[in-house]
Design a protein around this motif. Sequence first.
Motif, mmCIF file in Angstrom:
data_model
loop_
_atom_site.group_PDB
_atom_site.id
_atom_site.type_symbol
_atom_site.label_atom_id
_atom_site.label_comp_id
_atom_site.label_asym_id
_atom_site.label_seq_id
_atom_site.Cartn_x
_atom_site.Cartn_y
_atom_site.Cartn_z
ATOM 1 N N ASN A 56 13.054 44.125 -4.809
ATOM 2 C CA ASN A 56 14.210 43.327 -5.237
ATOM 3 C C ASN A 56 14.484 43.447 -6.724
ATOM 4 O O ASN A 56 15.375 42.775 -7.241
ATOM 5 N N ASN A 57 13.707 44.295 -7.420
ATOM 6 C CA ASN A 57 13.877 44.525 -8.860
ATOM 7 C C ASN A 57 13.838 43.220 -9.648
ATOM 8 O O ASN A 57 14.718 42.917 -10.455
ATOM 9 N N LEU A 58 12.758 42.476 -9.380
ATOM 10 C CA LEU A 58 12.511 41.217 -10.059
ATOM 11 C C LEU A 58 11.142 41.258 -10.719
ATOM 12 O O LEU A 58 10.246 41.963 -10.264
ATOM 13 N N VAL A 59 10.986 40.501 -11.794
ATOM 14 C CA VAL A 59 9.686 40.337 -12.428
ATOM 15 C C VAL A 59 9.556 38.861 -12.799
ATOM 16 O O VAL A 59 10.509 38.239 -13.273
ATOM 17 N N THR A 68 11.835 33.735 -13.520
ATOM 18 C CA THR A 68 12.161 34.983 -12.830
ATOM 19 C C THR A 68 13.224 35.748 -13.610
ATOM 20 O O THR A 68 14.232 35.176 -14.032
ATOM 21 N N PHE A 69 12.974 37.051 -13.818
ATOM 22 C CA PHE A 69 13.906 37.923 -14.523
ATOM 23 C C PHE A 69 14.344 39.040 -13.573
ATOM 24 O O PHE A 69 13.578 39.490 -12.721
ATOM 25 N N THR A 70 15.560 39.500 -13.752
ATOM 26 C CA THR A 70 16.052 40.652 -12.989
ATOM 27 C C THR A 70 16.033 41.882 -13.893
ATOM 28 O O THR A 70 15.918 41.779 -15.115
ATOM 29 N N ALA A 71 16.173 43.048 -13.279
ATOM 30 C CA ALA A 71 16.218 44.289 -14.051
ATOM 31 C C ALA A 71 17.431 44.326 -14.975
ATOM 32 O O ALA A 71 17.456 45.094 -15.943
ATOM 33 N N SER A 72 18.421 43.503 -14.692
ATOM 34 C CA SER A 72 19.640 43.485 -15.506
ATOM 35 C C SER A 72 19.443 42.799 -16.848
ATOM 36 O O SER A 72 20.221 43.024 -17.778
ATOM 37 N N ASN A 73 18.416 41.933 -16.966
ATOM 38 C CA ASN A 73 18.220 41.261 -18.251
ATOM 39 C C ASN A 73 16.859 41.549 -18.882
ATOM 40 O O ASN A 73 16.388 40.805 -19.729
ATOM 41 N N VAL A 87 -3.064 49.946 -18.740
ATOM 42 C CA VAL A 87 -1.754 49.361 -19.023
ATOM 43 C C VAL A 87 -0.693 50.154 -18.283
ATOM 44 O O VAL A 87 -0.669 51.385 -18.322
ATOM 45 N N ARG A 88 0.199 49.457 -17.610
ATOM 46 C CA ARG A 88 1.289 50.100 -16.873
ATOM 47 C C ARG A 88 2.612 49.562 -17.402
ATOM 48 O O ARG A 88 2.757 48.360 -17.616
ATOM 49 N N LYS A 89 3.586 50.467 -17.592
ATOM 50 C CA LYS A 89 4.890 50.077 -18.135
ATOM 51 C C LYS A 89 5.998 50.388 -17.135
ATOM 52 O O LYS A 89 6.018 51.451 -16.525
ATOM 53 N N PHE A 90 6.927 49.438 -17.008
ATOM 54 C CA PHE A 90 8.057 49.556 -16.097
ATOM 55 C C PHE A 90 9.348 49.354 -16.893
ATOM 56 O O PHE A 90 9.535 48.301 -17.505
ATOM 57 N N TYR A 91 10.219 50.354 -16.872
ATOM 58 C CA TYR A 91 11.483 50.286 -17.602
ATOM 59 C C TYR A 91 12.641 50.028 -16.647
ATOM 60 O O TYR A 91 12.638 50.481 -15.495
ATOM 61 N N SER A 92 13.626 49.310 -17.134
ATOM 62 C CA SER A 92 14.856 49.079 -16.388
ATOM 63 C C SER A 92 15.847 50.190 -16.729
ATOM 64 O O SER A 92 16.260 50.335 -17.877
ATOM 65 N N LEU A 93 16.216 50.985 -15.715
ATOM 66 C CA LEU A 93 17.100 52.132 -15.926
ATOM 67 C C LEU A 93 18.205 52.137 -14.882
ATOM 68 O O LEU A 93 17.972 51.754 -13.726
ATOM 69 N N PRO A 104 20.884 48.584 -12.740
ATOM 70 C CA PRO A 104 19.549 48.643 -13.351
ATOM 71 C C PRO A 104 18.458 48.358 -12.316
ATOM 72 O O PRO A 104 18.535 47.366 -11.577
ATOM 73 N N ILE A 105 17.464 49.226 -12.242
ATOM 74 C CA ILE A 105 16.304 49.005 -11.388
ATOM 75 C C ILE A 105 15.052 49.378 -12.175
ATOM 76 O O ILE A 105 15.131 50.067 -13.193
ATOM 77 N N PHE A 106 13.900 48.941 -11.681
ATOM 78 C CA PHE A 106 12.649 49.185 -12.393
ATOM 79 C C PHE A 106 11.993 50.495 -11.949
ATOM 80 O O PHE A 106 11.873 50.769 -10.756
ATOM 81 N N PHE A 107 11.574 51.277 -12.938
ATOM 82 C CA PHE A 107 10.787 52.482 -12.709
ATOM 83 C C PHE A 107 9.506 52.373 -13.530
ATOM 84 O O PHE A 107 9.548 51.995 -14.701
ATOM 85 N N GLU A 108 8.390 52.752 -12.932
ATOM 86 C CA GLU A 108 7.159 52.857 -13.709
ATOM 87 C C GLU A 108 7.131 54.209 -14.407
ATOM 88 O O GLU A 108 7.424 55.240 -13.789
#
Length: 216
Positions: A56-59, A68-73, A87-93, A104-108
């Motif tokens: 659901n592209n939420l964190v 709760t945050f969405t990939a849009s913000n 450490v793992r990083k996820f970017y909103s692209l 915008p969705i999350f990619f590691e």
Amino acid sequence: MKKILKRSLLIFALLMTAAGLGFAQNQFPSQIWHKGNIYGLDGQSFTGLVKYDLDNNLVQLQTDRIETFTASNVTYFEIFDEVYGGVRKFYSLPYSLNGDYETPIFFEILTEGTDIALLCREYIATDSRNMGAWGPMSMNPLWGPQTMAGYRLAFNYYFFKDNQIQKYSLKKKDLFTMLSDYEEEINLFMRKNRLEHDKRGDLLRITAYYNELNNN
């Protein structure tokens, strides 16, 4: 008496830690709260316990309350994965998952260089080969197969190149098309190190090697 009490408390603490680790190992990464940080589009950063939902592209952020945050913000978020390593990083692209329009969705981010980056999105898939199997998921930094209770951790891989995100088909010929100009060197590197074209840790090493070749 005090020494006995201290020793008992220490043993209890160790047992609780081991029990917590065992519980975490019986869950997939997206089902666990991790220490981490979330970075918003407005430059704000938030620290606490972080849990992600790529479907659901939420964190989520847990401090004294849960936000709760969405990939849009969110620009990106990072977690320290104590069970699965590092450490793992996820970017909103921006990307079109369903072929409609980009959102915008999350990619590691697995590895990146000046020319190309390797991204992935994990998901939990049904694994009929392991129905009824249950136990801790062995883990190392290169992420071997993860199976649990008839389910397995699976990945879709993507390459970010020429300002475009392209999904990787897991076919070897398409890998060499993506990592062009160095097919002979990469082929030799894969044979020498016994690397496969469709495994997470191996793909990471192959892409990092390609970026090294490009920087020489």
